[in-house]
Design a protein around this motif. Structure first.
Motif, PDB file in Angstrom:
ATOM      1  N   MET A 100       0.833  -1.204   0.000  1.00 11.26           N
ATOM      2  CA  MET A 100       0.000   0.000   0.000  1.00 11.26           C
ATOM      3  C   MET A 100       0.868   1.254   0.000  1.00 11.26           C
ATOM      4  O   MET A 100       0.448   2.307   0.453  1.00 11.26           O
ATOM      5  CB  MET A 100      -0.935  -0.021   1.209  1.00 11.26           C
ATOM      6  N   GLY A 101       2.112   1.113  -0.503  1.00  7.49           N
ATOM      7  CA  GLY A 101       2.995   2.250  -0.620  1.00  7.49           C
ATOM      8  C   GLY A 101       4.121   2.276   0.388  1.00  7.49           C
ATOM      9  O   GLY A 101       5.006   3.122   0.319  1.00  7.49           O
ATOM     10  N   ALA A 102       4.123   1.352   1.329  1.00  7.85           N
ATOM     11  CA  ALA A 102       5.160   1.328   2.362  1.00  7.85           C
ATOM     12  C   ALA A 102       5.962   0.027   2.320  1.00  7.85           C
ATOM     13  O   ALA A 102       6.548  -0.367   3.320  1.00  7.85           O
ATOM     14  CB  ALA A 102       4.523   1.516   3.735  1.00  7.85           C
ATOM     15  N   GLY A 103       5.978  -0.655   1.183  1.00  6.21           N
ATOM     16  CA  GLY A 103       6.683  -1.922   1.066  1.00  6.21           C
ATOM     17  C   GLY A 103       5.746  -3.100   1.247  1.00  6.21           C
ATOM     18  O   GLY A 103       4.614  -2.961   1.714  1.00  6.21           O
ATOM     19  N   ASP A 104       6.212  -4.272   0.854  1.00  2.00           N
ATOM     20  CA  ASP A 104       5.396  -5.494   0.931  1.00  2.00           C
ATOM     21  C   ASP A 104       5.082  -5.863   2.370  1.00  2.00           C
ATOM     22  O   ASP A 104       5.957  -5.853   3.238  1.00  2.00           O
ATOM     23  CB  ASP A 104       6.119  -6.667   0.266  1.00  2.00           C
ATOM     24  N   ALA A 143       8.396 -11.380   3.990  1.00  2.00           N
ATOM     25  CA  ALA A 143       9.703 -12.025   3.834  1.00  2.00           C
ATOM     26  C   ALA A 143      10.281 -11.681   2.474  1.00  2.00           C
ATOM     27  O   ALA A 143       9.559 -11.483   1.503  1.00  2.00           O
ATOM     28  CB  ALA A 143       9.550 -13.537   3.968  1.00  2.00           C
ATOM     29  N   ASP A 144      11.585 -11.625   2.396  1.00  2.50           N
ATOM     30  CA  ASP A 144      12.280 -11.368   1.143  1.00  2.50           C
ATOM     31  C   ASP A 144      12.552 -12.711   0.468  1.00  2.50           C
ATOM     32  O   ASP A 144      13.501 -13.420   0.810  1.00  2.50           O
ATOM     33  CB  ASP A 144      13.595 -10.629   1.421  1.00  2.50           C
ATOM     34  N   TRP A 145      11.685 -13.081  -0.501  1.00  2.00           N
ATOM     35  CA  TRP A 145      11.790 -14.385  -1.149  1.00  2.00           C
ATOM     36  C   TRP A 145      13.039 -14.526  -1.993  1.00  2.00           C
ATOM     37  O   TRP A 145      13.428 -15.634  -2.348  1.00  2.00           O
ATOM     38  CB  TRP A 145      10.549 -14.670  -1.995  1.00  2.00           C
TER      39      TRP A 145
END
Length: 177
Positions: A100-104, A143-145
Motif C-alpha cells: 500500500m505504498g510502504a513496502g510489501d 519475507a524477502d523471497w
C-alpha cells in the motif's frame, strides 16, 4: 439414480467448484473463475459487490497492490435445497501479500463464503456469494523471497509465486515434469 448417491455426487461437484474457484483466484485466471460462476451471478464481499462482470474485473488482473494470494479452504457444509439448488458455507483462510505504498506486507483474513449454487444443464456453479469476515491479521513486513526460505536459497525459477506464470499450470498439462 439412487437419491443418496446423487446427493453425494452433487455435494462433491459443489466442493470441486469452490476449490477450482480458489485456484483461479490465486492465479488470476479469468477462464478458471468464469467456469465456476453463472454469468447472471451476484456477489457481496462487504468492501465490494455487484454482478459477475464486476467481480471478474475486480479479481483479474487484480489490484497492483496485491502481489500474491493463497486461499486455503476448510470444511464446506452443503445443504441441497432441491435437485438444482443448494447453499454452501466454506471456511476460508486467505493470505495476501500487499504493498500500500510502504513496502510489501503479509496479511491474512479468516472468514466464510456463503454460496448459493444452481445446477444448470447438469453443472453446479455459483449464482450468489456473500463473504463473511471472522478475523484479519497484518503479519507485518513480508519475507524477502529472493533469499529463499529459512536460510536456504531457491534452486529454480519456479519458486516465484502463483499470480503470474504459475509452474503448476505446466505441470498439470504435462509440459513440465
Amino acid at each position: 439414480m439412487d437419491h443418496d448417491l446423487q446427493a453425494m455426487i452433487d455435494r462433491e461437484a459443489i466442493r470441486n467448484c469452490v476449490a477450482r474457484l480458489a485456484r483461479g483466484e490465486d492465479r488470476r485466471s479469468a477462464a478458471l473463475i468464469r467456469a465456476c460462476w453463472w454469468p447472471d451471478a451476484r456477489f457481496d464481499y462487504g468492501v465490494h459487490g455487484g454482478d459477475f462482470d464486476a467481480y471478474l474485473a475486480w479479481v483479474v488482473p487484480g489490484a497492483d497492490a496485491i502481489k500474491n494470494t493463497q486461499h486455503l479452504l476448510g470444511q464446506t457444509y452443503i445443504e441441497l435445497a432441491s435437485r438444482d439448488r443448494a447453499r454452501a458455507e466454506t471456511h476460508v483462510f486467505s493470505y495476501h501479500r500487499v504493498d500500500m505504498g510502504a513496502g510489501d506486507r503479509d496479511t491474512c483474513i479468516g472468514g466464510r463464503y456463503l454460496d448459493t449454487f444452481e445446477k444448470r444443464n447438469g453443472e453446479w456453479r455459483i449464482v450468489g456469494r456473500i463473504m463473511l469476515y471472522d478475523w484479519e491479521q497484518d503479519w507485518g513486513a513480508a519475507a524477502d523471497w529472493s533469499k529463499g526460505v529459512m536460510g536456504y536459497p531457491f534452486t529454480a525459477d519456479h519458486f516465484s509465486g502463483r499470480a503470474k506464470n504459475d509452474f503448476s499450470e505446466g505441470w498439470f498439462s504435462g509440459e513440465l515434469k
